[in-house]
Design a protein around this motif. Structure first.
Motif, PDB file in Angstrom:
ATOM      1  N   SER A  11      -1.108  18.556  -0.358  1.00 50.62           N
ATOM      2  CA  SER A  11      -0.538  17.761   0.147  1.00 50.62           C
ATOM      3  C   SER A  11      -0.693  18.019   1.313  1.00 50.62           C
ATOM      4  O   SER A  11      -0.900  19.675   1.811  1.00 50.62           O
ATOM      5  CB  SER A  11       0.909  18.198  -0.698  1.00 50.62           C
ATOM      6  N   CYS A 112      11.762   7.647  -1.557  1.00 44.94           N
ATOM      7  CA  CYS A 112      11.653   6.376  -3.452  1.00 44.94           C
ATOM      8  C   CYS A 112      10.453   6.098  -2.573  1.00 44.94           C
ATOM      9  O   CYS A 112      10.232   5.135  -4.433  1.00 44.94           O
ATOM     10  CB  CYS A 112      12.896   5.807  -3.711  1.00 44.94           C
ATOM     11  N   SER A 113       9.312   6.521  -2.436  1.00 46.31           N
ATOM     12  CA  SER A 113       7.381   5.702  -3.078  1.00 46.31           C
ATOM     13  C   SER A 113       7.079   7.208  -2.829  1.00 46.31           C
ATOM     14  O   SER A 113       6.766   7.867  -1.520  1.00 46.31           O
ATOM     15  CB  SER A 113       7.877   5.072  -1.279  1.00 46.31           C
ATOM     16  N   PRO A 114       6.575   7.574  -3.598  1.00 52.49           N
ATOM     17  CA  PRO A 114       5.938   8.427  -3.803  1.00 52.49           C
ATOM     18  C   PRO A 114       4.434   8.837  -3.036  1.00 52.49           C
ATOM     19  O   PRO A 114       4.121   9.476  -3.277  1.00 52.49           O
ATOM     20  CB  PRO A 114       5.638   8.211  -5.472  1.00 52.49           C
ATOM     21  N   ASP A 115       4.090   7.660  -2.506  1.00 53.79           N
ATOM     22  CA  ASP A 115       2.916   8.034  -1.704  1.00 53.79           C
ATOM     23  C   ASP A 115       2.908   8.534  -1.131  1.00 53.79           C
ATOM     24  O   ASP A 115       2.311   9.456  -0.608  1.00 53.79           O
ATOM     25  CB  ASP A 115       1.948   6.188  -1.589  1.00 53.79           C
ATOM     26  N   LEU A 117       3.682  11.079  -0.664  1.00 54.88           N
ATOM     27  CA  LEU A 117       4.401  13.120  -1.210  1.00 54.88           C
ATOM     28  C   LEU A 117       3.085  12.758  -0.630  1.00 54.88           C
ATOM     29  O   LEU A 117       2.373  14.832  -0.011  1.00 54.88           O
ATOM     30  CB  LEU A 117       4.520  13.099  -2.405  1.00 54.88           C
ATOM     31  N   GLN A 118       2.352  12.170  -0.211  1.00 53.71           N
ATOM     32  CA  GLN A 118       0.657  13.079   0.033  1.00 53.71           C
ATOM     33  C   GLN A 118       0.319  13.573   1.993  1.00 53.71           C
ATOM     34  O   GLN A 118      -0.654  13.765   1.933  1.00 53.71           O
ATOM     35  CB  GLN A 118      -0.466  11.794   0.749  1.00 53.71           C
ATOM     36  N   ASN A 121       6.605  16.210   2.345  1.00 55.86           N
ATOM     37  CA  ASN A 121       7.676  16.304   1.734  1.00 55.86           C
ATOM     38  C   ASN A 121       9.072  16.476   2.598  1.00 55.86           C
ATOM     39  O   ASN A 121      10.140  17.117   1.664  1.00 55.86           O
ATOM     40  CB  ASN A 121       7.118  17.306   0.700  1.00 55.86           C
ATOM     41  N   ARG A 142      15.370  13.744  -5.513  1.00 57.09           N
ATOM     42  CA  ARG A 142      13.504  12.879  -5.612  1.00 57.09           C
ATOM     43  C   ARG A 142      12.781  14.495  -5.815  1.00 57.09           C
ATOM     44  O   ARG A 142      12.373  14.348  -4.549  1.00 57.09           O
ATOM     45  CB  ARG A 142      13.504  12.377  -5.250  1.00 57.09           C
ATOM     46  N   TRP A 145      12.099  16.504  -2.619  1.00 61.22           N
ATOM     47  CA  TRP A 145      11.711  15.945  -1.547  1.00 61.22           C
ATOM     48  C   TRP A 145      12.758  17.554  -0.766  1.00 61.22           C
ATOM     49  O   TRP A 145      13.562  18.020  -1.820  1.00 61.22           O
ATOM     50  CB  TRP A 145      12.057  14.667  -0.895  1.00 61.22           C
TER      51      TRP A 145
END
Ligand SMILES: [Zn+2]
Ligand SMILES: [Zn+2]
Length: 338
Positions: A11, A112-115, A117-118, A121, A142, A145
């Motif tokens: 991350s 809201c788009s977990p992708d 987080l790569q 955050n 979430r 974040w």
């Protein structure tokens, strides 16, 4: 980092920046006028250094994306660094929301788009308006974040401060005040070609005739003018009169009346007048044709001026007015009075 901030599959600490440009700029104009103790409610000359702003808030972290919303001067945002939202405000209710609804929608979509987080955050939001809070709360729902709110201290809504106590370590609020002189600057230069001749100049400008300056007007003069006049001004050096007179035209903004007072004030101080030969209102200088047209010579030998009767400059001595004795019929340098 062309891969957009992803390194070694772990991350990354990249950030997303959202700027409420209307809020930032409007509040900057007010803050700047009050810091300088100006007589006006705002200083319309204030501009934002978009590069410094990004540097300050990103604080050495990689910027995944910076997006600007609102209605400040669009030109300042460097498109290689920022994406500028051109989303139109909704006209359905007939009311303008203070915060562009698009900024809220875009932040919600991001968190809201977990992708995402790569790539990091952290969401940085530059606004002081509490209408942004629904987006902030969505991010707080979430984990992991985080949100950083930044704005001038004087225009940060109390609700935003209170909200930060609910999410210690995840929602931080910090003013931009200590970096104000990095982020803001004054645009002193009046762009005469951008305006129709005659709209602002006749009632709001003062002319310094033959001031002692080089190619550039010194910064110390601008500072002194701000300090003494207390009204926002811009200026330009006139290049059309290459023959004799060199001019600095000072244009005041938000000055209802009081141009004569400003003229007298500038004239009374050599720091302000830059030792000009004369300090005149714009209309005195140009209406009375104190400068010879470049197509004419002193003895009225006509060469033919393409501007004809519309010319701002004297067509021969008979057409000229004297700045010294204020009589018509001769140029100032030919004034018979001592
Ligand atoms: Zn002419
Ligand atoms: Zn005279």
């Amino acid at each position: 980092m062309a891969s957009g901030g992803i390194k070694d599959g772990t991350s990354s600490s990249g950030v997303w920046i959202f700027v409420d440009d209307s809020n930032l700029w409007i509040e900057a104009k007010k803050l700047s006028a009050s810091r300088r103790h100006m007589e006006t409610y705002e200083d319309p000359r204030i501009r934002i250094n978009d590069e410094k702003l990004q540097e300050v808030v990103a604080d050495n972290r990689h910027v995944n994306k910076g997006t600007v919303y609102g209605s400040g001067p669009k030109k300042i945002w460097d498109r290689s660094r920022w994406s500028v939202s051109t989303h139109k405000r909704s006209g359905i209710t007939g009311k303008e929301k203070k915060v562009d609804t698009q900024i809220v929608a875009d932040i919600v979509e991001l968190v809201c788009s977990p992708d995402n987080l790569q790539k990091g955050n952290t969401v940085i939001i530059i606004t002081g308006d509490a209408d942004i809070l629904p987006a902030v709360r969505k991010a707080m729902e979430r984990t992991p974040w985080k949100v950083e709110m930044r704005m001038w201290g004087s225009s940060l809504a109390e609700e935003i401060n209170q909200e930060s106590h609910l999410y210690p370590g995840r929602l931080s609020v910090k003013t931009l005040d200590e970096d104000i002189d990095n982020i803001l600057f004054i645009d002193y230069v009046f762009n005469k070609t951008k305006r129709r001749k005659g709209d602002l100049l006749p009632n709001n400008a003062v002319v310094l005739v033959n001031p002692e300056v080089g190619v550039d007007v010194p910064m110390s003069w601008k500072v002194e003018m701000d300090k003494e006049c207390l009204y926002p001004f811009r200026y330009y050096q006139d290049s059309r009169l290459d023959k004799s007179d060199k001019l600095i035209v000072v244009v005041f903004f938000l000055l209802e009346d009081g141009l004569d007072y400003m003229r007298a004030k500038i004239q009374s101080s050599s720091d302000l007048s830059l030792n000009a030969d004369y300090v005149l209102t714009y209309s005195d200088y140009f209406q009375y044709k104190t400068v010879l047209c470049k197509y004419y010579d002193d003895d009225s030998l006509e060469e033919g001026c393409p501007y004809g009767d519309m010319c701002d400059y004297a067509h021969g001595q008979a057409d000229a007015s004297c700045i010294k004795c204020r009589k018509r019929g001769h140029l100032t340098k030919r004034c018979p009075e001592p």
